[in-house]
Design a protein around this motif. Sequence first.
Motif, PDB file in Angstrom:
ATOM      1  N   GLY A 112       0.779  -1.239   0.000  1.00 26.32           N
ATOM      2  CA  GLY A 112       0.000   0.000   0.000  1.00 26.32           C
ATOM      3  C   GLY A 112       0.804   1.280   0.000  1.00 26.32           C
ATOM      4  O   GLY A 112       0.230   2.352   0.164  1.00 26.32           O
ATOM      5  N   ALA A 113       2.125   1.187  -0.215  1.00 20.29           N
ATOM      6  CA  ALA A 113       2.934   2.412  -0.217  1.00 20.29           C
ATOM      7  C   ALA A 113       4.222   2.198  -0.997  1.00 20.29           C
ATOM      8  O   ALA A 113       4.751   1.083  -1.061  1.00 20.29           O
ATOM      9  N   VAL A 114       4.703   3.302  -1.572  1.00 14.91           N
ATOM     10  CA  VAL A 114       5.966   3.250  -2.307  1.00 14.91           C
ATOM     11  C   VAL A 114       6.783   4.502  -1.963  1.00 14.91           C
ATOM     12  O   VAL A 114       6.237   5.597  -1.856  1.00 14.91           O
ATOM     13  N   ALA A 115       8.088   4.275  -1.758  1.00  5.90           N
ATOM     14  CA  ALA A 115       8.993   5.403  -1.513  1.00  5.90           C
ATOM     15  C   ALA A 115       9.689   5.744  -2.823  1.00  5.90           C
ATOM     16  O   ALA A 115      10.157   4.850  -3.535  1.00  5.90           O
ATOM     17  N   LEU A 116       9.740   7.045  -3.152  1.00  7.47           N
ATOM     18  CA  LEU A 116      10.299   7.496  -4.430  1.00  7.47           C
ATOM     19  C   LEU A 116      11.543   8.351  -4.204  1.00  7.47           C
ATOM     20  O   LEU A 116      11.698   8.975  -3.151  1.00  7.47           O
ATOM     21  N   SER A 117      12.383   8.393  -5.257  1.00  9.21           N
ATOM     22  CA  SER A 117      13.634   9.159  -5.167  1.00  9.21           C
ATOM     23  C   SER A 117      13.373  10.665  -5.125  1.00  9.21           C
ATOM     24  O   SER A 117      14.157  11.428  -4.575  1.00  9.21           O
ATOM     25  N   SER A 118      12.269  11.114  -5.715  1.00  8.10           N
ATOM     26  CA  SER A 118      11.891  12.526  -5.624  1.00  8.10           C
ATOM     27  C   SER A 118      10.381  12.620  -5.813  1.00  8.10           C
ATOM     28  O   SER A 118       9.753  11.699  -6.347  1.00  8.10           O
ATOM     29  N   SER A 119       9.816  13.732  -5.364  1.00  7.19           N
ATOM     30  CA  SER A 119       8.366  13.858  -5.423  1.00  7.19           C
ATOM     31  C   SER A 119       7.937  15.315  -5.438  1.00  7.19           C
ATOM     32  O   SER A 119       8.397  16.114  -4.630  1.00  7.19           O
TER      33      SER A 119
END
Length: 243
Positions: free
Chosen positions: A25-32
């Motif tokens: 249910g979640a994803v961490a991204l390099s930038s946002s």
Amino acid sequence: MAVYLCHEQPDLYVHDAQVVDVRPGAVALSSSAFHPGGGGQVNDIGVIEWSGGIASVTGVEIDGDVWWHLLSDPDATPSGEVQVRVDAEHRLRVASLHTTSHILNAFVFAEFEGALVTGAQINGDGTGRMDFDLPEVDNDKVRALAGAVNDVITRGLTVSTIYVDAADAATTAGLVRSMSVAPPPTPDGRLRLIDIDGLDRQACGGTHLTNTAQSQPIVITKVENKGRHNRRVRFAFDGGTGS
Ligand SMILES: [Zn+2]
């Protein structure tokens, strides 16, 4: 507070990023470019798309340097490179109402002897509220400020972001206008200020317009007494979805 990508590039709605971590249910991204919310403002919403699918982003959870993007689909497993797309209409609606809340705040501060903000909520549906430390005032006088607010919207004042030394800002009366929703300084000791040309300047970490004329007019839908010192002022876009 950190300096967000959406602070540095407020017009960035679509960009590429790398998946750095994933959990159900979640994803961490390099930038946002998402605004994570805060200070009473709701977070940005939008989607991420990757080679294997697409998922709606409903919120952002910051854990240290890691930005977890909360996904509507708990089974989504994004990987590799993704395209990040911020919902521009939602951003504009929130930024409009938020900017308008600064205008309202400026008039309350001026009309009622420096009354401070004790709370705020800017929603994604075109409605919001501000709480003010306002003992002993006529609620009709508060309600009547909508006319002055809409006049500023019509006049089209420039809205800009500036950074000042936080130590200097602390000694400038009226700059930190909120008792509960002002952002802390950046790690290098700067405070982010939102300036509405000739009208208002105050510390804030949210998203805003660049000109007041980009907003629709508002109505003050309700003024409530919340305790002896608190007035809750509810507002919405005129003809919008609020009540
Ligand atoms: Zn603001």
